[in-house]
Scaffold this active site. Structure first.
Site, PDB file in Angstrom:
ATOM      1  N   LYS A 127      26.592  84.674  39.016  1.00 17.87           N
ATOM      2  CA  LYS A 127      27.231  84.022  40.164  1.00 17.87           C
ATOM      3  C   LYS A 127      26.589  84.484  41.473  1.00 17.87           C
ATOM      4  O   LYS A 127      26.462  85.676  41.709  1.00 17.87           O
ATOM      5  CB  LYS A 127      28.721  84.341  40.168  1.00 17.87           C
ATOM      6  N   ASP A 175      29.259  73.442  37.455  1.00 21.40           N
ATOM      7  CA  ASP A 175      28.096  73.707  36.611  1.00 21.40           C
ATOM      8  C   ASP A 175      27.501  72.387  36.144  1.00 21.40           C
ATOM      9  O   ASP A 175      28.177  71.356  36.122  1.00 21.40           O
ATOM     10  CB  ASP A 175      28.514  74.577  35.427  1.00 21.40           C
ATOM     11  N   ARG A 185      29.563  94.542  32.512  1.00 19.78           N
ATOM     12  CA  ARG A 185      30.729  93.789  32.061  1.00 19.78           C
ATOM     13  C   ARG A 185      30.351  92.674  31.092  1.00 19.78           C
ATOM     14  O   ARG A 185      29.235  92.168  31.118  1.00 19.78           O
ATOM     15  CB  ARG A 185      31.506  93.214  33.237  1.00 19.78           C
TER      16      ARG A 185
HETATM   17  C1  LIG Z   1      31.829  85.149  35.570  1.00 21.11           C
HETATM   18  C2  LIG Z   1      31.313  86.074  34.584  1.00 21.11           C
HETATM   19  C3  LIG Z   1      31.668  87.423  34.626  1.00 21.11           C
HETATM   20  C4  LIG Z   1      32.570  87.997  35.695  1.00 21.11           C
HETATM   21  O1  LIG Z   1      31.960  87.955  36.947  1.00 21.11           O
HETATM   22  P1  LIG Z   1      32.696  88.567  38.228  1.00 21.11           P
HETATM   23  O2  LIG Z   1      31.818  88.155  39.378  1.00 21.11           O
HETATM   24  O3  LIG Z   1      32.759  90.046  38.038  1.00 21.11           O
HETATM   25  O4  LIG Z   1      34.047  87.964  38.297  1.00 21.11           O
HETATM   26  C5  LIG Z   1      31.140  88.251  33.668  1.00 21.11           C
HETATM   27  N1  LIG Z   1      30.282  87.790  32.712  1.00 21.11           N
HETATM   28  C6  LIG Z   1      29.917  86.500  32.678  1.00 21.11           C
HETATM   29  C7  LIG Z   1      28.963  86.049  31.634  1.00 21.11           C
HETATM   30  C8  LIG Z   1      30.424  85.588  33.604  1.00 21.11           C
HETATM   31  O5  LIG Z   1      30.071  84.305  33.536  1.00 21.11           O
END
Ligand SMILES: *Cc1c(COP(=O)(O)O)cnc(C)c1O
Ligand code: SF4
Length: 394
Positions: free
Chosen positions: A345, A301, A124
């Protein structure tokens, strides 16, 4: 004192702007045009503390000051410690840089193959589509670029970003953020969502936005129709305190939900705002009533000038402990730290497991009672060849 609220009240109305025609008040462009952006405008309505006044002057070099009339109405003007006031009115503390703080604390710039696209996780991407917001949160993770007070000169390269996504079939999830994506025009959003939807391997599209909280008027039927057309579009809103859960926000969430947009909430744990189990419980209950599922609580952060908002992680864990088991499971978000430097995360939740061996797991429940769950299945009775009584259903 424990936090209590009248659960039947959903604040609504024009408050200080009662003289403005309702059609203007409900027009999101009117709200944007009439934002409070200067010390003089704020002082017309409230007495700034010396710390706030100094903070407002410093803000022009850090993160712009802007508050929509709608959100300003929710502030308790007689209380310098109002939890909503702290989120949007700068303080001189912002000029203090503490150890460990960074401009780009999540290492986003170094994980960007294209300006505005952060590709940190395997499947993602985070797509930053603008550097503008309806109002500015003093603790913003992207203070370095948001509002352009630090001359970052952020220019998202939509075409390049789309080409990167097209060229990487492993990207199945695109998260639009910024800045606030819902400040883009309907036309631009329609186009962008259409382009993303046309990429076969993009299965999941979501938007991170605080517009429903700062500017619920932006959630128009026309915008909802765009989400419906390109759906499913998921959305994470950003509510930190139960006082932000107004009738207007509830209505905006309903419009989004009815357009088929599943809603989650992300809160940032902030000192003096929501670092309290009763406040958090009131918030998550209001969220469920607005059809919003609490998703994340973020540890703040390490942005420059953010130390005055920092909450001890042990307090955050205690807040989750006070929710889990004590209220609806849907109401309990994940408490996470976004790893400094860019590790993603990581959940930081209370530990219920005391011990795991080959034989058993020993854990405690929400009341602190200890339980054993055996992992080894040892036969205690041999029934082979016997006719089982009819009432036993194996
Ligand atoms: C928060 C974030 C996401 C999405 O994280 P999820 O845990 O799937 O909600 C994707 N890419 C980056 C760089 C992020 O900071
Ligand atoms: S709405 Fe989001 S991006 Fe904008 S200032 Fe607040 S935290 Fe930052």
């Amino acid at each position: 004192m424990p936090y209590t609220e009248d659960r039947s009240i959903w604040f609504e109305g024009q408050g200080l702007w009662a003289h403005v025609p309702a059609a203007d008040w409900q027009d999101w462009t009117w709200q944007l045009k009439n934002r409070l952006t200067t010390v003089e405008q704020l002082e017309r309505y409230l007495t700034l503390t010396p710390e706030e006044k100094a903070g407002c002057l410093f803000a022009t070099h850090k993160l712009a000051l802007a508050i929509t009339p709608y959100f300003f109405n929710l502030i308790d003007r007689s209380d310098p410690n109002c939890p909503l006031r702290k989120q949007v009115i700068p303080r001189s503390d912002e000029s203090v840089i503490s150890s460990g703080e960074m401009l780009d604390s999540l290492g986003e710039d170094s994980h960007s193959p294209v300006p505005g696209l952060v590709h940190r996780y395997p499947d993602r991407v985070l797509f930053l589509v603008t550097d503008r917001c309806a109002a500015y949160c003093r603790y913003c993770t992207r203070s370095r670029l948001v509002s352009n007070a630090q001359d970052y000169n952020f220019h998202p390269e939509y075409e390049q970003a789309l080409r990167h996504i097209e060229a990487h079939p492993e990207i199945r999830d695109v998260l639009l953020s910024g800045g606030d994506p819902l400040l883009l025009s309907d036309k631009k959003l329609d186009h962008l969502l259409g382009r993303l939807r046309a990429i076969k391997h993009v299965e999941f599209i979501r938007i991170g936005s605080r517009i429903p909280v700062f500017l619920p008027q932006r959630i128009t039927p026309a915008l909802c129709a765009i989400f419906k057309k390109h759906g499913p579009i998921w959305m994470s809103i950003h509510v930190n305190h139960p006082k932000e859960a107004t009738q207007e926000l509830k209505d905006a969430c309903e419009r989004l939900s009815f357009a088929g947009v599943p809603l989650g909430n992300q809160s940032v744990l902030l000192k003096g705002v929501n670092d309290d189990a009763d406040v958090m419980q009131a918030l998550v209950h209001r969220l469920l009533r607005m059809r919003v599922r609490p998703y994340y609580i973020y540890q703040m952060d390490l942005i420059t000038g953010g130390a005055h908002f920092k909450v001890d992680v042990r307090q955050g864990i205690e807040i989750i402990r006070a929710l889990r088991g004590h209220t609806t499971g849907y109401a309990v978000p994940q408490y996470v730290i976004d790893a400094p430097g860019g590790g993603g995360k990581v959940p930081i939740n209370p530990d219920y497991v005391e011990q795991i061996t080959d034989d058993e797991v020993i854990f405690r429940n929400f009341e602190g009672k200890r339980f054993h769950y055996p992992l080894k299945a040892v036969p205690v009775q041999e029934n082979a060849g016997k006719v089982m009584p009819a009432e036993i259903h194996l």
